[in-house]
Design an enzyme around this catalytic site. Structure first.
Site, PDB file in Angstrom:
ATOM      1  N   LYS A 178      -5.119  -7.367 -10.274  1.00 59.46           N
ATOM      2  CA  LYS A 178      -3.447  -7.229 -10.552  1.00 59.46           C
ATOM      3  C   LYS A 178      -2.839  -6.576  -9.325  1.00 59.46           C
ATOM      4  CE  LYS A 178      -0.556  -4.410 -12.623  1.00 59.46           C
ATOM      5  NZ  LYS A 178       0.454  -4.853 -11.898  1.00 59.46           N
ATOM      6  N   GLY A 229      -2.437   3.234  -5.749  1.00 61.26           N
ATOM      7  CA  GLY A 229      -1.147   3.488  -6.124  1.00 61.26           C
ATOM      8  C   GLY A 229      -0.801   5.005  -6.047  1.00 61.26           C
ATOM      9  N   SER A 230       0.113   5.254  -6.798  1.00 58.38           N
ATOM     10  CA  SER A 230       0.928   6.875  -6.674  1.00 58.38           C
ATOM     11  C   SER A 230       0.126   7.761  -7.464  1.00 58.38           C
ATOM     12  CB  SER A 230       2.367   6.710  -7.133  1.00 58.38           C
ATOM     13  OG  SER A 230       2.247   6.310  -8.510  1.00 58.38           O
ATOM     14  N   ALA A 232       1.160   9.739  -9.517  1.00 61.18           N
ATOM     15  CA  ALA A 232       1.713   9.575 -11.086  1.00 61.18           C
ATOM     16  C   ALA A 232       1.008   8.613 -11.876  1.00 61.18           C
ATOM     17  CB  ALA A 232       3.247   9.634 -11.138  1.00 61.18           C
ATOM     18  N   THR A 233       0.883   7.593 -11.466  1.00 64.19           N
ATOM     19  CA  THR A 233       0.349   6.456 -12.083  1.00 64.19           C
ATOM     20  C   THR A 233      -1.188   6.599 -12.122  1.00 64.19           C
ATOM     21  OG1 THR A 233       1.956   4.932 -11.150  1.00 64.19           O
ATOM     22  CG2 THR A 233       0.118   4.084 -12.181  1.00 64.19           C
ATOM     23  N   GLY A 234      -1.702   7.255 -11.015  1.00 63.10           N
ATOM     24  CA  GLY A 234      -3.217   7.400 -11.076  1.00 63.10           C
ATOM     25  C   GLY A 234      -3.612   8.190 -12.262  1.00 63.10           C
ATOM     26  N   GLU A 251      -7.165   5.741  -5.561  1.00 67.61           N
ATOM     27  CA  GLU A 251      -7.024   5.796  -4.005  1.00 67.61           C
ATOM     28  C   GLU A 251      -5.437   6.068  -4.240  1.00 67.61           C
ATOM     29  OE1 GLU A 251      -8.443   6.030  -1.296  1.00 67.61           O
ATOM     30  OE2 GLU A 251     -10.372   5.398  -1.786  1.00 67.61           O
ATOM     31  N   CYS A 285      -0.235   4.886   2.935  1.00 64.08           N
ATOM     32  CA  CYS A 285      -0.995   5.949   2.131  1.00 64.08           C
ATOM     33  C   CYS A 285      -1.270   7.298   3.296  1.00 64.08           C
ATOM     34  CB  CYS A 285      -2.035   6.017   1.305  1.00 64.08           C
ATOM     35  SG  CYS A 285      -3.271   4.815   2.075  1.00 64.08           S
ATOM     36  N   GLU A 382       5.707  13.277  -0.927  1.00 59.28           N
ATOM     37  CA  GLU A 382       5.254  11.964  -0.205  1.00 59.28           C
ATOM     38  C   GLU A 382       6.510  11.215   0.072  1.00 59.28           C
ATOM     39  OE1 GLU A 382       3.056   8.850  -1.919  1.00 59.28           O
ATOM     40  OE2 GLU A 382       1.937   8.538  -0.030  1.00 59.28           O
TER      41      GLU A 382
HETATM   42  P1  NAD Z   1       2.544   2.600  -8.370  1.00 61.81           P
HETATM   43  O1  NAD Z   1       1.397   3.622  -8.714  1.00 61.81           O
HETATM   44  O2  NAD Z   1       3.844   2.455  -8.937  1.00 61.81           O
HETATM   45  O3  NAD Z   1       1.903   1.025  -8.725  1.00 61.81           O
HETATM   46  C1  NAD Z   1       0.597   0.535  -8.238  1.00 61.81           C
HETATM   47  C2  NAD Z   1       0.183  -0.341  -9.184  1.00 61.81           C
HETATM   48  O4  NAD Z   1      -0.063   0.280 -10.587  1.00 61.81           O
HETATM   49  C3  NAD Z   1       1.030  -1.896  -9.408  1.00 61.81           C
HETATM   50  O5  NAD Z   1       0.325  -2.627  -9.551  1.00 61.81           O
HETATM   51  C4  NAD Z   1       1.608  -1.303 -10.734  1.00 61.81           C
HETATM   52  O6  NAD Z   1       2.001  -2.440 -11.729  1.00 61.81           O
HETATM   53  C5  NAD Z   1       0.276  -0.683 -11.388  1.00 61.81           C
HETATM   54  N1  NAD Z   1       0.869   0.423 -12.672  1.00 61.81           N
HETATM   55  C6  NAD Z   1       2.074   0.977 -12.716  1.00 61.81           C
HETATM   56  N2  NAD Z   1       1.980   1.626 -14.009  1.00 61.81           N
HETATM   57  C7  NAD Z   1       0.708   1.461 -14.545  1.00 61.81           C
HETATM   58  C8  NAD Z   1       0.019   1.968 -15.801  1.00 61.81           C
HETATM   59  N3  NAD Z   1       0.485   2.656 -16.389  1.00 61.81           N
HETATM   60  N4  NAD Z   1      -1.299   1.750 -15.639  1.00 61.81           N
HETATM   61  C9  NAD Z   1      -1.936   0.924 -14.844  1.00 61.81           C
HETATM   62  N5  NAD Z   1      -1.197   0.176 -13.817  1.00 61.81           N
HETATM   63  C10 NAD Z   1      -0.131   0.745 -13.812  1.00 61.81           C
HETATM   64  O7  NAD Z   1       2.355   2.652  -6.819  1.00 61.81           O
HETATM   65  P2  NAD Z   1       3.393   1.795  -5.680  1.00 61.81           P
HETATM   66  O8  NAD Z   1       4.637   2.488  -5.635  1.00 61.81           O
HETATM   67  O9  NAD Z   1       3.232   0.226  -6.044  1.00 61.81           O
HETATM   68  O10 NAD Z   1       2.287   2.269  -4.475  1.00 61.81           O
HETATM   69  C11 NAD Z   1       2.826   3.263  -3.465  1.00 61.81           C
HETATM   70  C12 NAD Z   1       1.977   4.558  -3.750  1.00 61.81           C
HETATM   71  O11 NAD Z   1       0.506   3.908  -3.234  1.00 61.81           O
HETATM   72  C13 NAD Z   1       2.042   5.406  -2.687  1.00 61.81           C
HETATM   73  O12 NAD Z   1       1.818   6.754  -3.491  1.00 61.81           O
HETATM   74  C14 NAD Z   1       0.757   5.496  -1.650  1.00 61.81           C
HETATM   75  O13 NAD Z   1       0.562   6.614  -0.926  1.00 61.81           O
HETATM   76  C15 NAD Z   1      -0.294   4.922  -2.390  1.00 61.81           C
HETATM   77  N6  NAD Z   1      -1.290   4.205  -1.883  1.00 61.81           N
HETATM   78  C16 NAD Z   1      -2.655   4.682  -1.679  1.00 61.81           C
HETATM   79  C17 NAD Z   1      -3.419   4.206  -0.893  1.00 61.81           C
HETATM   80  C18 NAD Z   1      -4.897   4.737  -0.667  1.00 61.81           C
HETATM   81  O14 NAD Z   1      -5.750   4.148  -0.278  1.00 61.81           O
HETATM   82  N7  NAD Z   1      -5.074   6.012  -1.139  1.00 61.81           N
HETATM   83  C19 NAD Z   1      -3.098   2.964  -0.301  1.00 61.81           C
HETATM   84  C20 NAD Z   1      -1.912   2.367  -0.413  1.00 61.81           C
HETATM   85  C21 NAD Z   1      -0.941   3.087  -1.311  1.00 61.81           C
END
Ligand code: NAD
Length: 479
Positions: A178, A229-230, A232-234, A251, A285, A382
């Protein structure tokens, strides 16, 4: 293989990939080009019905896929990466339209991830012999987990989908992917290219909103979530995954420090530091997000970085002169504008940049700030955008302490004319990757991931691949 790749023509419209079939459920996601803020494409938006169908298909496909050898699975993945390469130009243009990054970076993202996927699937994962003596033999094997849910963000959608997909498939799992609702299109095209190469159900791709991601993390039909992702979502992913004790690789975000030592030559390192800060307009990231400069090099470093910022060309990623594209979406633009304003209120001195264009598009200039407090938002959070603080230090221990004084721990770097000294200091950084005289370098053969709240587990290398498998001890008594 090349002939088969050339025979596929990418369609102009977009489809989900479920059980080997391109599918449209009639629901729509609108996709905005961040260079002008306008909707330029629509694609299907999957809901619960499509998710259930994708999971069921992935479960059906998994046993036969896992029975193939590593070499057989690697050969199928190689056929796929070849097909991806054949369509690189079209994919790259689409990636720039939906994500905003300059076209040369989109091309590099596709090329690099195809090459990294090939390298990953060349890594051998052999059972380990733990004990072999007259009382018996104990081996450590690794079994596929089953179905892996892959959830990706909007900053590098092609690379993050491709690499997690290659890792999961190579290790014998099937996948449901997704992408972010902001950047679903390139990933859907990766699904179109997968059709006919992988057995039906082995690869399923669903565009959808955050609620679809949440449903994936809760589903008993998914055995592992590979999430990028972020923070908070992680944390939400981990909490939701607890219900079924799913495996998770997280990640997450970073607030990477770069420590510039007193013996560094600013003229030599400024360009590398600049791009480590601002590639993809800071939406990386593992970008440098804080610079700690020794007082003896501070002025010269500031001057050299300002020159680099003045050379950069912000614009539409499809314009060949552009080196920095827009922020990817309005939400992120507003968040970074708030950080610009908070930094101004907090008395930060803007060395370059700082102005907020009136639009159209989500553009912000590369901006360096000094004289800003350590507890300001710009230093603590960040920023994920084109504004970076340059902070002064005179005592190295103090710089290391400040660099480590964060809940993040993704990467960090030390810049010096003495690599050996750099290595010793790099080891003191509380991060997943500590670089010397570089930042952001990564490879299929090197595990990547975050310490502290920057993540859990690793991607890539045998360590990362084993995260897609369950260790299994086989213990045989000699009788
Ligand atoms: P995000 O956490 O808002 O969203 C990431 C994904 O999670 C999206 O597909 C979103 O639809 C999905 N999502 C949202 N809520 C969810 C839930 N409750 N359960 C499951 N999935 C959910 O992140 P973003 O704003 O899209 O991306 C930016 C962040 O990603 C930054 O913090 C960046 O540092 C991080 N990032 C990390 C890496 C790494 O390898 N460490 C790489 C790229 C980006």
């Amino acid at each position: 293989m090349a002939e088969r790749a050339a025979n596929i023509r990418l369609r102009d419209d977009f489809f989900l990939l479920i059980d080997g079939a391109l599918t449209d459920n009639g629901e729509r996601l609108e996709v905005i080009n961040p260079a002008d803020g306008q909707v330029f494409a629509r694609c299907p938006k999957a809901g619960r019905t499509q998710l259930d169908a994708a999971i069921a298909a992935a479960r059906r496909a998994q046993p036969a896929w896992s029975e193939r050898s590593f070499a057989e699975r690697a050969a199928v993945i190689a056929e796929y990466t070849q097909r991806v390469r054949e369509h690189r130009d079209k994919l790259a243009e689409l990636l720039t339209r939906e994500q905003g990054k300059p076209l040369f970076e989109s091309v590099a993202e596709i090329d690099r991830s195809a090459a990294q996927a090939d390298a990953l699937t060349g890594i051998e994962l052999r059972p380990e012999v733990l004990v072999d003596n007259d009382r018996g033999r104990i081996e450590l094997h690794y079994r596929p987990l089953g179905v892996v849910g892959i959830i990706t963000p909007w900053n590098a959608p092609a690379a993050l989908a491709l690499l997690a997909m290659a890792s999961a498939l190579y290790t014998g799992n099937t996948v449901v992917i997704k992408p972010s609702p902001y950047t679903p299109l390139t990933t859907l095209k990766l699904g179109e290219l997968a059709q006919g190469i992988f057995p039906p159900g082995a690869v399923n791709i669903l565009a959808g909103g955050d609620e679809l991601g949440a449903a994936m993390t809760e589903s008993p039909g998914i055995d592992k979530i590979s999430f990028t992702g972020s923070v908070a979502t992680g944390k939400r992913v981990m909490a939701n995954a607890a219900g079924t004790l799913k495996r998770v690789t997280l990640e997450l975000g970073g607030n990477d420090p770069a420590i510039v030592l007193d013996d560094a030559d600013p003229a030599k390192i400024a360009q590398r530091i600049f791009y480590a800060c601002f590639v993809n307009t800071g939406q990386v990231c593992m970008a440098i997000k804080r610079i700690y400069a020794h007082t003896s090099v501070y002025e010269r470093l500031c001057e050299a970085l300002v020159i680099e910022a003045q050379r950069a060309k912000c614009g539409n990623g499809l314009d060949p002169d552009t080196t920095l594209g827009p922020l990817q979406n309005a939400m992120q633009f507003d968040k970074v504008v708030e950080i610009f304003e908070d930094t101004r209120r907090a008395g930060g001195r803007f060395l370059v940049g700082g102005e907020i264009p009136s639009g159209p598009g989500y553009f912000l200039p590369p901006t360096f700030v000094t004289d800003i407090a350590e507890d300001s938002r710009l230093v603590r959070e960040e920023q994920f955008g084109p504004i970076v603080p340059i902070l002064k230090y005179s005592d190295l221990d103090d710089a290391v302490r400040r660099a480590n004084d964060t809940r993040y721990g993704l990467g960090g770097s030390v810049w010096t004319s003495d690599p050996e000294r750099g290595r010793e200091i790099a080891k003191r950084l509380e991060v997943g990757t500590a670089w010397v005289n570089q930042h952001r370098a990564s490879s299929a053969h090197v595990p990547f991931g975050g310490a502290k709240e920057s993540g859990l587990g690793r991607q890539y290398a045998s360590l990362g691949l084993k995260g897609y498998m369950e260790p299994q001890v086989v213990s045989v008594s000699a009788m």
